[in-house]
Write a protein that holds these residues in place. Structure first.
Motif, mmCIF file in Angstrom:
data_model
loop_
_atom_site.group_PDB
_atom_site.id
_atom_site.type_symbol
_atom_site.label_atom_id
_atom_site.label_comp_id
_atom_site.label_asym_id
_atom_site.label_seq_id
_atom_site.Cartn_x
_atom_site.Cartn_y
_atom_site.Cartn_z
ATOM 1 N N ILE A 1 -2.466 9.106 -5.245
ATOM 2 C CA ILE A 1 -2.560 7.885 -5.862
ATOM 3 C C ILE A 1 -2.321 7.546 -4.172
ATOM 4 N N GLN B 1 -3.669 3.865 -2.556
ATOM 5 C CA GLN B 1 -3.939 2.076 -3.388
ATOM 6 C C GLN B 1 -2.592 1.398 -3.023
ATOM 7 N N GLU B 2 -3.311 0.007 -3.468
ATOM 8 C CA GLU B 2 -2.105 -0.880 -3.280
ATOM 9 C C GLU B 2 -1.521 -1.500 -4.718
ATOM 10 N N PHE B 3 -0.609 -1.933 -4.746
ATOM 11 C CA PHE B 3 0.722 -2.415 -5.640
ATOM 12 C C PHE B 3 0.643 -3.824 -5.555
ATOM 13 N N ARG C 1 0.606 -1.497 0.117
ATOM 14 C CA ARG C 1 0.189 -0.070 0.278
ATOM 15 C C ARG C 1 1.025 1.586 0.298
#
Length: 73
Positions: free
Chosen positions: A46, A49-51, A35
């Motif tokens: 952003i 946001q999760e990646f 995150r």
């Protein structure tokens, strides 16, 4: 016992995301990925946001700054 706590702390240590040498946020392990937590205005678009990887988070932060998705500091 204490050693296992230290190992866990290292595993959850935030990773700094920089663009052009400027730290804009950190990623922290979250679920199966990371995150992003913004610390500077150019990256707030952003925030949260999760990646899937640290690299994907870095690309997204770079794009957000490049594209001016949020007000510049």
């Amino acid at each position: 016992m204490l050693e296992s706590n230290l190992d866990r702390a290292k595993a959850h240590k935030p990773i700094v995301i920089e663009v052009a040498g400027e730290p804009l946020g950190v990623v922290v392990p979250h679920g199966d990925g990371y995150r992003f937590l913004a610390v500077k205005l150019p990256a707030f678009a952003i925030d949260g946001q999760e990646f899937a990887s640290v690299e994907l988070a870095h690309v997204a932060v770079s794009r957000a700054v490049r594209d001016g998705l949020s007000p510049a500091a």
